[in-house]
Scaffold this active site. Sequence first.
Site, PDB file in Angstrom:
ATOM      1  N   LYS A 126       0.841  -1.206   0.000  1.00  0.00           N
ATOM      2  CA  LYS A 126       0.000   0.000   0.000  1.00  0.00           C
ATOM      3  C   LYS A 126       0.873   1.253   0.000  1.00  0.00           C
ATOM      4  O   LYS A 126       0.667   2.182  -0.786  1.00  0.00           O
ATOM      5  CB  LYS A 126      -0.912  -0.013   1.225  1.00  0.00           C
ATOM      6  N   TYR A 166      -3.977 -24.170   8.509  1.00  0.00           N
ATOM      7  CA  TYR A 166      -3.550 -23.825   7.152  1.00  0.00           C
ATOM      8  C   TYR A 166      -4.719 -23.214   6.379  1.00  0.00           C
ATOM      9  O   TYR A 166      -4.606 -22.142   5.780  1.00  0.00           O
ATOM     10  CB  TYR A 166      -3.043 -25.083   6.445  1.00  0.00           C
ATOM     11  N   LYS A 170      -5.122 -19.255   5.165  1.00  0.00           N
ATOM     12  CA  LYS A 170      -5.278 -18.844   3.771  1.00  0.00           C
ATOM     13  C   LYS A 170      -6.582 -18.069   3.574  1.00  0.00           C
ATOM     14  O   LYS A 170      -6.643 -17.118   2.801  1.00  0.00           O
ATOM     15  CB  LYS A 170      -5.253 -20.070   2.859  1.00  0.00           C
ATOM     16  N   ARG A 207       4.304 -34.740   0.182  1.00  0.00           N
ATOM     17  CA  ARG A 207       3.312 -34.640  -0.882  1.00  0.00           C
ATOM     18  C   ARG A 207       3.249 -35.940  -1.675  1.00  0.00           C
ATOM     19  O   ARG A 207       4.232 -36.686  -1.774  1.00  0.00           O
ATOM     20  CB  ARG A 207       3.673 -33.503  -1.837  1.00  0.00           C
TER      21      ARG A 207
END
Length: 330
Positions: A126, A166, A170, A207
């Site tokens: 900003k 998590y 988000k 993963r």
Amino acid sequence: VADGTERDAVVEGLVMTVRFEVADDAWAVLEGNLARPRGLERCNNDRDPHRFVRSLHRVWGQRWRIPPPTRGSAVDGGRAGVGSHGQLQGLGYHWELWNIAMGGMAPYDALRVATIIGADALGLAKAKGARFVIASTSEVYGDPLEHPQKETYWGNVNPVGPRGVYDEAKRFAEAITMAYHRYHGLDTKIVRIFNTYGPRMRLHDGRAVPAFMSQALRNEDVTVFGDGSQTRSFTYVSDLVAGILALMHSRVNDPVNIGNPREMTIKEIAETIISMTGSRSKLVYRPLPTDDPKQRRPDISLARRVLKWEPTVPLEEGLKRTIAYFRTTL
Ligand code: UDP
């Protein structure tokens, strides 16, 4: 950038959010796309949020002599802390891709990073009039009851489950990003990233794709969680990066799904990887983690329409390239 002007960019936390070494790709793509991106910096924050904070401070402090973010600046960076210092001139882009992955950190750190650092980063953007890109995730849809998931779907998230920190971090990140857009007119972008894979993923980050590949290449048992009927849609890394860049250059401020709509079961992807690696591995079944989403597939009609983007790398091709990478690292 469309008019060829030179812009600086801050790239933060990219690595962890997508959980593999995409930063180098993004770096390369950025270098290719931006006209000589002066001052492009990268915080490779790894799994440790404290290290992330330290590296953020180092980059800001050394390069631009901007003091570390403070709690006082968390609400409005333009008033205190980062925003009150003018050294970072002409910041064109702020890629804010927060380190709030679940693995390897205390759960509350995900929320801490999202709230404190996120707000500071928005304050910086900003103060400098920078465009701001936040890497969000398909996790905002939780265990989705709508299928495939459109951006208009609000999601089905268990706030107090193990994935809650998590997911809610988000969702918080999206909320505060939109608030800065609405109340301060900041040009913000929200990319909802679906499961992504490619070279430079960490072998042991938990993963599915790296786990299956390392197991298959070593002829070890391939661990399928649950009965493997849960679905995911896997996007190759270069497609993801192209999608993020398309969004960054667009006028869109609403969240956009970036993912590959080709959906498959986890069992199928495990079998595909075994067959493509020529492995002798067998599937073994392990308990399904709590709140593991049963299905996930992006509806990418918005990205197709407003970004003219769609994935171009077929799964087999992407897996081939990723397997080739893992062969060299094992
Ligand atoms: N998974 C699996 N075996 C593994 C790692 C993951 O069966 O060794 C499953 C996991 O339960 C999930 C899917 O693969 O259903 C994708 O998991 P990943 O952690 O890659 O991504 P996410 O759950 O965030 O979609």
